[in-house]
Design a protein around this motif. Structure first.
Motif, mmCIF file in Angstrom:
data_model
loop_
_atom_site.group_PDB
_atom_site.id
_atom_site.type_symbol
_atom_site.label_atom_id
_atom_site.label_comp_id
_atom_site.label_asym_id
_atom_site.label_seq_id
_atom_site.Cartn_x
_atom_site.Cartn_y
_atom_site.Cartn_z
ATOM 1 N N LEU B 83 9.584 11.485 -4.517
ATOM 2 C CA LEU B 83 9.085 10.815 -2.992
ATOM 3 C C LEU B 83 8.832 9.346 -3.430
ATOM 4 O O LEU B 83 9.113 8.492 -2.785
ATOM 5 N N GLN B 84 8.096 9.000 -4.804
ATOM 6 C CA GLN B 84 7.898 7.679 -4.996
ATOM 7 C C GLN B 84 9.118 6.977 -5.113
ATOM 8 O O GLN B 84 9.220 5.746 -4.496
ATOM 9 N N VAL B 85 10.289 7.381 -5.688
ATOM 10 C CA VAL B 85 11.357 6.505 -6.014
ATOM 11 C C VAL B 85 12.076 6.322 -4.413
ATOM 12 O O VAL B 85 12.427 5.329 -4.239
ATOM 13 N N VAL B 86 11.825 7.528 -3.725
ATOM 14 C CA VAL B 86 12.391 7.189 -2.149
ATOM 15 C C VAL B 86 11.704 6.142 -1.664
ATOM 16 O O VAL B 86 12.234 5.078 -0.735
ATOM 17 N N LEU B 87 10.547 6.248 -1.670
ATOM 18 C CA LEU B 87 9.675 5.341 -1.043
ATOM 19 C C LEU B 87 9.790 3.610 -1.634
ATOM 20 O O LEU B 87 9.796 2.832 -0.924
ATOM 21 N N GLU B 88 9.933 3.760 -3.000
ATOM 22 C CA GLU B 88 10.112 2.425 -3.532
ATOM 23 C C GLU B 88 11.547 1.842 -3.216
ATOM 24 O O GLU B 88 11.726 0.463 -3.161
ATOM 25 N N ASP B 89 12.460 2.817 -2.893
ATOM 26 C CA ASP B 89 13.912 2.110 -2.485
ATOM 27 C C ASP B 89 13.809 1.734 -1.140
ATOM 28 O O ASP B 89 14.664 0.861 -0.590
ATOM 29 N N TYR B 90 13.251 2.648 -0.150
ATOM 30 C CA TYR B 90 13.554 2.349 1.379
ATOM 31 C C TYR B 90 12.264 1.487 2.168
ATOM 32 O O TYR B 90 12.498 1.043 3.070
ATOM 33 N N VAL B 91 10.988 1.404 1.430
ATOM 34 C CA VAL B 91 9.941 0.588 2.407
ATOM 35 C C VAL B 91 9.851 -0.591 1.501
ATOM 36 O O VAL B 91 9.620 -0.912 0.428
ATOM 37 N N SER B 92 10.319 -1.658 2.375
ATOM 38 C CA SER B 92 10.458 -3.105 1.903
ATOM 39 C C SER B 92 8.985 -3.842 1.934
ATOM 40 O O SER B 92 8.728 -4.657 0.783
ATOM 41 N N HIS B 93 8.146 -3.221 2.628
ATOM 42 C CA HIS B 93 6.797 -4.045 2.842
ATOM 43 C C HIS B 93 5.958 -3.580 1.410
ATOM 44 O O HIS B 93 5.694 -2.446 1.360
ATOM 45 N N LYS B 94 5.521 -4.449 0.548
ATOM 46 C CA LYS B 94 5.017 -4.243 -0.578
ATOM 47 C C LYS B 94 3.538 -3.475 -0.160
ATOM 48 O O LYS B 94 3.381 -2.392 -1.151
ATOM 49 N N GLY B 95 2.834 -3.816 0.503
ATOM 50 C CA GLY B 95 1.443 -2.988 0.851
ATOM 51 C C GLY B 95 1.716 -1.878 1.454
ATOM 52 O O GLY B 95 0.855 -0.899 0.855
ATOM 53 N N VAL B 96 2.539 -1.770 2.346
ATOM 54 C CA VAL B 96 2.756 -0.532 2.919
ATOM 55 C C VAL B 96 3.129 0.448 1.874
ATOM 56 O O VAL B 96 2.995 1.894 1.616
ATOM 57 N N ARG B 97 4.363 0.190 1.116
ATOM 58 C CA ARG B 97 4.807 1.023 0.178
ATOM 59 C C ARG B 97 3.810 1.352 -0.777
ATOM 60 O O ARG B 97 3.743 2.571 -1.128
ATOM 61 N N LEU B 98 2.961 0.535 -1.458
ATOM 62 C CA LEU B 98 1.767 0.830 -2.295
ATOM 63 C C LEU B 98 0.946 1.879 -1.935
ATOM 64 O O LEU B 98 0.829 3.004 -2.388
ATOM 65 N N ALA B 99 0.361 1.759 -0.466
ATOM 66 C CA ALA B 99 -0.316 2.538 0.154
ATOM 67 C C ALA B 99 0.352 4.045 0.424
ATOM 68 O O ALA B 99 -0.353 5.106 0.054
ATOM 69 N N LEU B 100 1.559 4.236 0.595
ATOM 70 C CA LEU B 100 2.462 5.495 0.693
ATOM 71 C C LEU B 100 2.589 6.081 -0.667
ATOM 72 O O LEU B 100 2.599 7.370 -0.605
ATOM 73 N N VAL B 101 2.855 5.620 -1.620
ATOM 74 C CA VAL B 101 3.068 6.090 -3.074
ATOM 75 C C VAL B 101 1.390 6.472 -3.545
ATOM 76 O O VAL B 101 1.736 7.488 -3.943
ATOM 77 N N ILE B 102 0.460 5.684 -3.127
ATOM 78 C CA ILE B 102 -0.788 6.340 -3.534
ATOM 79 C C ILE B 102 -1.068 7.550 -2.503
ATOM 80 O O ILE B 102 -1.831 8.626 -3.115
ATOM 81 N N ALA B 103 -0.865 7.527 -1.411
ATOM 82 C CA ALA B 103 -1.223 8.608 -0.440
ATOM 83 C C ALA B 103 -0.283 9.767 -0.970
ATOM 84 O O ALA B 103 -0.924 10.934 -1.122
ATOM 85 N N VAL B 104 1.112 9.823 -1.328
ATOM 86 C CA VAL B 104 1.712 10.815 -1.451
ATOM 87 C C VAL B 104 1.189 11.362 -2.979
ATOM 88 O O VAL B 104 1.102 12.638 -3.165
ATOM 89 N N ARG B 105 0.736 10.706 -4.001
ATOM 90 C CA ARG B 105 0.282 11.131 -5.137
ATOM 91 C C ARG B 105 -1.108 11.924 -4.968
ATOM 92 O O ARG B 105 -1.191 12.961 -5.485
ATOM 93 N N PHE B 106 -1.883 11.343 -4.113
ATOM 94 C CA PHE B 106 -3.172 12.053 -3.735
ATOM 95 C C PHE B 106 -2.933 13.231 -3.223
ATOM 96 O O PHE B 106 -3.497 14.181 -3.393
#
Lengths: 126, 134
Positions: B83-106
């Motif tokens: 999911l992290q790779v998918v988010l990194e590829d498709y979410v262009s906003h840096k802050g939103v992307r980081l927040a989503l990657v952290i949320a997915v991991r948690f």
């Protein structure tokens, strides 16, 4: 540095994806769907740990026809991701990049997923 | 005027010797999941429609409990990386992307912990049932 002559990536709205590209994006989509599906697996185990009443509720929901149909689809998605994942591992090892081979292995992944899905549900029903 | 050396700008941006770690663990968990998932689907299919006690005794047997704990650990590790790779590829906003990657991991860690605790609880409970006859 001029970048004009570089090849363009396909414009997704007007470009008909070749078969291998479809299997590629399906791998991602199936992975995301399976992540969502894992919630059902967690619910089932947590309900079993919570006790008989919680488990009965879970079993009634999971055993209902709409959820069973979803589970059937989910089984296929799981086996597609598994078979296509093996295809990716073979690529990682450096084999199977020829166009014809890549097409054939994609067909094998879909066919293998269909067969495994049917076997799983035959075991479940009988 | 730039006083910092070039190395200062490179530090923290990329990993030396660990650059392939994400890729490698994604593959390790993928290989591990092949037998685990074949076992899981077969096990669930064979026990489908069973009652509460059937499920408890299946999940609670030592062999199945160990494999179930592995399933949840490996599955959520693999899912979080994917999911992290998918988010990194498709979410262009840096802050939103980081927040989503952290949320997915948690979320992945929380779900894995809950599921593993459930399996362990069932395994011990099933054991106690046998020990106390009932």
């Amino acid at each position: 540095m001029s970048t004009d002559s570089r090849p363009l990536s396909p414009h997704l709205q007007v470009y008909r994806l070749p078969f291998t590209a479809l299997t590629s994006i399906s791998h991602r989509i199936s992975g995301v769907l399976l992540s969502a599906g894992s919630l059902v697996l967690v619910y089932w185990v947590v309900a079993a740990a919570a006790g008989e009443q919680a488990y009965r509720t879970a079993a009634a929901i999971l055993g209902s026809l709409p959820v069973q149909l979803l589970m059937f689809a989910w089984t296929f998605v799981l086996f597609y991701h598994l078979c296509n994942g093996i295809r990716h591992l073979v690529w990682d090892a450096g084999y199977g990049f020829e166009l014809e081979t890549a097409k054939r292995s994609g067909q094998m992944a879909i066919g293998g997923a269909a067969v495994l899905t049917l076997i799983a549900w035959l075991i479940a029903i009988f | 005027m730039e006083f910092r050396t070039p190395i200062k700008q490179a530090r923290g941006l990329g990993a030396s010797h660990h650059g392939a770690a994400h890729w490698w663990v994604q593959r390790l968990t993928a290989i591990g999941m092949v037998p685990l998932m074949l076992w899981l689907v077969t096990g669930i299919a064979a026990n489908a429609g069973g009652g509460y006690l059937d499920t408890i005794s299946w999940l609670g047997s030592p062999f199945n409990a160990v494999l179930m704990v592995l399933v949840f650990g490996v599955l959520f590790y693999h899912a979080a990386l994917g999911l992290q790779v998918v988010l990194e590829d498709y979410v262009s906003h840096k802050g939103v992307r980081l927040a989503l990657v952290i949320a997915v991991r948690f979320l992945a860690i929380a779900l894995a912990t809950a599921a593993i605790l459930a399996v362990v609880r069932i395994a011990f409970f099933a054991d106690l049932r046998t020990a106390f006859g009932g």
